[in-house]
Design an enzyme around this catalytic site. Structure first.
Site, PDB file in Angstrom:
ATOM      1  N   GLY A 207       0.781  -1.644   0.143  1.00  0.00           N
ATOM      2  CA  GLY A 207       0.144  -0.192   0.423  1.00  0.00           C
ATOM      3  C   GLY A 207       0.563   1.320  -0.330  1.00  0.00           C
ATOM      4  N   ASN A 208       0.146   2.687  -0.088  1.00  0.00           N
ATOM      5  CA  ASN A 208       0.448   3.755   0.045  1.00  0.00           C
ATOM      6  C   ASN A 208       0.220   4.358   1.667  1.00  0.00           C
ATOM      7  OD1 ASN A 208      -1.497   5.562  -0.954  1.00  0.00           O
ATOM      8  ND2 ASN A 208      -0.286   3.953  -2.619  1.00  0.00           N
ATOM      9  N   ARG A 209       1.046   5.345   2.175  1.00  0.00           N
ATOM     10  CA  ARG A 209       0.758   6.947   2.481  1.00  0.00           C
ATOM     11  C   ARG A 209      -0.294   7.798   2.519  1.00  0.00           C
ATOM     12  NH1 ARG A 209       4.704   5.662   6.249  1.00  0.00           N
ATOM     13  NH2 ARG A 209       7.029   4.983   5.311  1.00  0.00           N
ATOM     14  N   ALA A 275      -4.227   7.825  -5.251  1.00  0.00           N
ATOM     15  CA  ALA A 275      -2.803   7.367  -5.280  1.00  0.00           C
ATOM     16  C   ALA A 275      -2.688   5.991  -5.519  1.00  0.00           C
ATOM     17  CB  ALA A 275      -2.237   7.736  -3.491  1.00  0.00           C
TER      18      ALA A 275
END
Ligand code: C5P
Length: 401
Positions: A207-209, A275
């Site tokens: 995943g990402n932030r 994102a």
């Protein structure tokens, strides 16, 4: 909000005059230049010294200065102002304004003013509903004056009912909306937001932030303007405040693509704030992967580029907006994304600016359009920035219609 606006605050003699100090502070804080005119009786409730200190201007109350004989020109004052706010407006002052009883400086200024006038009535509930008062309020309204309605609650008399002056915050908000009218956006909007999670096994993911804050703030600002908004959202902890916004929850890029593709043909505007993970594990395990080996290789496959794929289907009347977060050759890279993804605008975040980007509550961006016009927006909260982005969209969409 009220940058550079010249505002006369007229204070008449009611107990709510004590709130005028807060009102002056809020007006000045919002960027307005404030000059205070008081009726002689109002000075019993709040001192001119308090108001001149807060407004940074002398307070006027008499027709002339007794010591020097100088004339206080109500005509000049009336012509100077962009708005005249009378708060509190007593029954007496409204009656005089309605019938041109020009026996004090506040009323002569009112009669000379060419600017919009706002009355914020304040009085006891029985006075407020008296037919004579109601008639005068109607008279003032019928002549184009604005009434900032009184609120209901506990009154100075101890009675409970309608007659409390609108709170200073409400008065400032009313003026701000008057000077900065909200644009309307009669459009269906698809907005992608948040990160995507790409499954490695049933419990782990890549995943990402991304917090989704920017996307959700834009969705709220769009809905405020009347747009019908559907968010296709990756996993986030933010939620929508405006219940008219529809939220479709997804996890992976593939799910986000499929949900967005269903909505896109019927939307007028698409805003791609998500994102999206560029890659995902090609063979996610059905069971939790055991840590038996010394190393683990994951084969990643490319995810669909949602904005680019939908950009290929975009009609001439649809508008799309993308986001870019670049660390080098920012403007050139952003411009090339406008053409590769068929965007009308791109919002460029720079990771080089403190306070901008993932997880923060503020952001600093440039909005670049497909004709290479660049709009530089200073560091501000994501909510304020969302409003700027929506203003650009409204202008573009409403011009095109
Ligand atoms: O190529 P890049 O990821 O920098 O492009 C960013 C823009 O494209 C954003 O608007 C993002 O939401 C969108 N995007 C997308 N699908 C992807 C990757 C990016 O919609 N797989």
């Amino acid at each position: 909000m009220l940058d550079g606006k010249r505002i006369i605050l007229g204070i008449s003699g009611g107990i709510a005059a004590y709130k005028a100090a807060i009102l002056v502070r809020l007006l000045v804080k919002a960027g307005a230049e404030v000059r205070v005119v008081m009726t002689p009786f109002a000075k019993n409730f709040i001192t001119p010294l308090t108001l001149s200190t807060l407004s940074k201007n002398s307070v006027l109350s008499e027709f002339y200065k007794a010591d020097s004989g100088d004339w206080n020109s109500h005509v000049d004052l009336g012509l100077w102002a962009d708005a005249f706010v009378i708060a509190p407006a007593t029954a007496n002052t409204m009656a005089k304004a309605a019938h041109a009883v020009a026996d004090n400086l506040l009323i002569t200024t009112y009669l000379s003013a060419r600017c919009p006038v706002f009355f914020a009535p304040a009085m006891d509930l029985d006075m407020f509903r008296h037919p004579a008062v109601c008639h005068n309020i109607e008279l003032l309204k019928s002549r184009g004056n604005h009434i900032i309605d009184a609120e209901t609650g506990e009154l100075a008399s101890g009675l409970d009912g309608k007659g409390r002056m609108a709170e200073p915050e409400t008065i400032v908000q009313t003026l701000s909306e008057f000077f900065n009218p909200k644009q309307t956006l009669n459009a269906k909007v698809l907005l992608t937001a948040g990160p995507t999670y790409e499954a490695i096994d049933p419990v782990r993911f890549i995943g990402n932030r991304s917090s989704g804050k920017m996307g959700y703030a834009i969705a709220e600002a769009l809905a405020e303007c009347g747009a019908h908004v559907t968010i296709v959202s990756g996993p986030v902890s933010v939620s929508v405040k405006n219940q008219k916004i529809k939220v479709i929850r997804v996890e992976s890029a593939q799910e986000m693509f499929e949900a967005s593709a269903k909505i896109f043909p019927n939307c007028d505007i698409a805003v791609f704030t998500a994102a999206v993970a560029d890659y995902s594990p090609q063979f996610p395990a059905n069971q939790k992967i055991k840590k038996s080996e010394q190393s683990l290789n994951l084969v990643l496959k490319k995810n669909p580029d949602i904005a680019a794929e939908l950009g290929k289907l975009k009609s001439d009347t649809q508008i799309s907006v993308g986001f870019a977060l670049e660390t080098e050759n920012e403007i050139e890279n952003a411009k090339s994304k406008i053409s590769s993804k068929n965007f009308d605008f791109i919002v460029l975040n720079s990771l080089n600016d403190a306070g901008a980007g993932f997880g923060t509550d503020t952001n600093k961006v440039k909005i670049i359009d497909k004709h290479n016009t660049i709009l530089d927006i200073e560091l501000k909260s994501k909510q304020e920035l969302a409003q700027d982005i929506v203003d650009v969209l409204c202008e573009h969409f409403n011009r095109q219609k």
